[in-house]
Design an enzyme around this catalytic site. Structure first.
Site, mmCIF file in Angstrom:
data_model
loop_
_atom_site.group_PDB
_atom_site.id
_atom_site.type_symbol
_atom_site.label_atom_id
_atom_site.label_comp_id
_atom_site.label_asym_id
_atom_site.label_seq_id
_atom_site.Cartn_x
_atom_site.Cartn_y
_atom_site.Cartn_z
ATOM 1 N N ARG A 1 -8.144 1.048 10.562
ATOM 2 C CA ARG A 1 -7.449 0.185 11.520
ATOM 3 C C ARG A 1 -6.109 0.749 11.969
ATOM 4 O O ARG A 1 -5.790 0.770 13.146
ATOM 5 C CB ARG A 1 -7.167 -1.191 10.905
ATOM 6 C CG ARG A 1 -8.286 -2.173 11.016
ATOM 7 C CD ARG A 1 -8.243 -3.115 9.835
ATOM 8 N NE ARG A 1 -8.586 -2.349 8.651
ATOM 9 C CZ ARG A 1 -9.819 -2.177 8.228
ATOM 10 N NH1 ARG A 1 -10.803 -2.783 8.822
ATOM 11 N NH2 ARG A 1 -10.093 -1.418 7.187
ATOM 12 N N THR A 2 -5.300 1.170 10.995
ATOM 13 C CA THR A 2 -3.932 1.553 11.348
ATOM 14 C C THR A 2 -3.949 2.786 12.240
ATOM 15 O O THR A 2 -3.302 2.817 13.285
ATOM 16 C CB THR A 2 -3.099 1.788 10.067
ATOM 17 O OG1 THR A 2 -3.182 0.614 9.266
ATOM 18 C CG2 THR A 2 -1.647 2.062 10.406
ATOM 19 N N LYS B 1 0.485 23.637 1.249
ATOM 20 C CA LYS B 1 1.067 24.918 0.801
ATOM 21 C C LYS B 1 2.412 24.717 0.118
ATOM 22 O O LYS B 1 3.065 25.674 -0.260
ATOM 23 C CB LYS B 1 1.260 25.846 2.003
ATOM 24 C CG LYS B 1 0.014 26.129 2.793
ATOM 25 C CD LYS B 1 0.349 27.054 3.965
ATOM 26 C CE LYS B 1 -0.830 27.245 4.887
ATOM 27 N NZ LYS B 1 -0.426 27.838 6.173
ATOM 28 N N ARG C 1 1.375 7.957 7.273
ATOM 29 C CA ARG C 1 0.874 7.245 6.082
ATOM 30 C C ARG C 1 0.726 8.265 4.962
ATOM 31 O O ARG C 1 0.187 9.356 5.178
ATOM 32 C CB ARG C 1 -0.485 6.604 6.376
ATOM 33 C CG ARG C 1 -1.157 6.118 5.103
ATOM 34 C CD ARG C 1 -2.363 5.276 5.359
ATOM 35 N NE ARG C 1 -1.979 3.993 5.915
ATOM 36 C CZ ARG C 1 -2.827 2.969 6.046
ATOM 37 N NH1 ARG C 1 -4.079 3.092 5.652
ATOM 38 N NH2 ARG C 1 -2.421 1.836 6.569
ATOM 39 N N HIS D 1 4.540 -1.550 4.419
ATOM 40 C CA HIS D 1 3.613 -1.360 5.545
ATOM 41 C C HIS D 1 4.114 -2.265 6.676
ATOM 42 O O HIS D 1 3.489 -3.270 7.015
ATOM 43 C CB HIS D 1 2.205 -1.740 5.093
ATOM 44 C CG HIS D 1 1.094 -1.305 5.999
ATOM 45 N ND1 HIS D 1 1.311 -0.712 7.229
ATOM 46 C CD2 HIS D 1 -0.255 -1.382 5.849
ATOM 47 C CE1 HIS D 1 0.139 -0.444 7.787
ATOM 48 N NE2 HIS D 1 -0.826 -0.844 6.973
HETATM 49 C C1 NCD Z 1 -3.811 -2.133 4.138
HETATM 50 C C2 NCD Z 1 -3.093 -0.902 3.627
HETATM 51 O O1 NCD Z 1 -3.452 0.238 3.963
HETATM 52 O O2 NCD Z 1 -2.139 -1.106 2.907
HETATM 53 N N1 NCD Z 1 -4.763 -1.808 5.133
HETATM 54 C C3 NCD Z 1 -4.370 -1.792 6.433
HETATM 55 O O3 NCD Z 1 -3.543 -1.012 6.848
HETATM 56 N N2 NCD Z 1 -4.911 -2.723 7.228
HETATM 57 C C4 NCD Z 1 -4.402 -2.959 3.059
HETATM 58 C C5 NCD Z 1 -5.338 -2.300 2.084
HETATM 59 O O4 NCD Z 1 -5.644 -1.108 2.167
HETATM 60 O O5 NCD Z 1 -5.812 -3.029 1.213
#
Ligand code: NCD
Length: 321
Positions: free
Chosen positions: A73-74, A102, A123, A151
């Site tokens: 999703r992100t 590296k 991320r 997040h």
């Molecule tokens: C969340 C995350 O990555 O922290 N997912 C997301 O970005 N929608 C929640 C999760 O992974 O449980």
């Protein structure tokens, strides 16, 4: 110079400004920022619903999506948001395929990527990684999840759905269930909701998955039945398997919480049920048909929130070489 319909905004001149340059945690977002972002997201949502062409506020801009950890999703909603705004995306789907493997530091990586893009979304499994990347970055950095820490863009998307469906952000009783120890989305959500008056929190989890420092006055319980009838919002999260040092410990708690239509029988009719997704065992698919279920809408609407962020955070690229 091309003029766009949102207040005559151009890629060079975004008129509304946010108080932060990098978005590293929910604490960077002021209430005024939040309202600016959610209003802009609502405008994109309305435009999309009406089929109105979206102002190309990021034309000529490049987003670098640096993903060192799994995401559906992100990453897709960031990439989709940039493309919908007329921008382009360069992306590292497997961050470990980069020079970080590296031994390159995140600070050096941020400095280098700054020359190739206008915005970075990152991320990474380590808490503090987005801040490390931002240290030497000359372009805005957005934390798309740093380990068990924060997040913030998920929390913005969550507040968007709460405001959309409940019509307000204050005066709500919000239950948060699942993994409150390692869940980064929860941490950011609690911070952002804290900007609003009269939010009562109820934290529901296995005793070993409680939040280290819940906000003062919050209800802490391991039984949903204790609080379900009071909730305006129930936010459920996945047990974060990848954060457990001991896999045996995960096995003992992985099924600690499963929501079924029966467990929601006493919920208010206008309660909304949210989840950042992905779900594993926490919500029985039979719940999807209930009127309270909003997690798929929540995920779909996140693209409008990320569009608002990209449009308002972009800056002219500083070329100094
Ligand atoms: C969340 C995350 O990555 O922290 N997912 C997301 O970005 N929608 C929640 C999760 O992974 O449980």
């Amino acid at each position: 110079m091309q003029t766009f319909k949102h207040n005559g905004e151009t890629a060079e001149n975004p008129p509304e400004s946010l108080s932060f340059r990098h978005l590293l945690g929910a604490g960077d977002i002021s209430k005024a920022d939040l309202e600016t972002l959610l209003d802009r997201a609502a405008q994109y949502h309305i435009d999309a619903r009406n089929g109105t062409p979206i102002a190309q506020a990021c034309a000529g801009r490049i987003l670098a999506a640096l993903f060192f950890e799994a995401s559906t999703r992100t990453r897709f909603s960031f990439e989709s948001a940039m493309l919908r705004l007329g921008g382009q995306v360069i992306s590292l789907e497997q961050g470990m395929a980069s020079s970080v493997k590296k031994g390159e530091s995140l600070a050096d990586t941020g400095r280098i990527v700054s020359a190739y893009a206008d915005l970075i979304a990152v991320r990474h499994p380590d808490a503090g990684s987005a801040a490390a990347l931002a240290m030497e970055s000359r372009i805005p950095v957005i934390n798309a999840g740093d380990g068990a820490n924060e997040h913030p863009t998920q929390a913005l998307a969550d507040l968007y759905t709460i405001r959309h469906d409940k019509g307000r952000l204050g005066a709500l009783t919000v239950g948060i269930a699942g993994d409150l120890k390692y869940g980064r989305a929860v941490r950011s959500l609690v911070t952002l909701l804290g900007l609003y008056p009269d939010i009562r929190f109820a934290f529901i989890s296995h005793p070993s998955l409680r939040m280290a420092a819940p906000p003062e006055g919050a209800t802490v319980t391991d039984k949903l039945a204790d609080v379900i009838g009071d909730l305006d919002v129930l936010y459920v999260t996945r047990v974060q398997k990848e954060r457990f040092a001991d896999p045996a410990e995960y096995e003992t708690v992985k099924n600690a919480f499963t929501l079924t239509p029966e467990s929601l029988a006493r919920a208010k009719k206008d309660m909304i049920l949210m989840h950042p997704l992905p779900r594993v065992n926490e919500i029985d698919p039979a719940v999807d048909a209930l009127p309270q279920a909003r997690y798929f809408e929540q995920a779909a609407r996140a693209v409008f929130v990320r569009m608002a962020l990209l449009a308002l955070m972009q800056k002219p690229m500083p070329v100094t070489i």
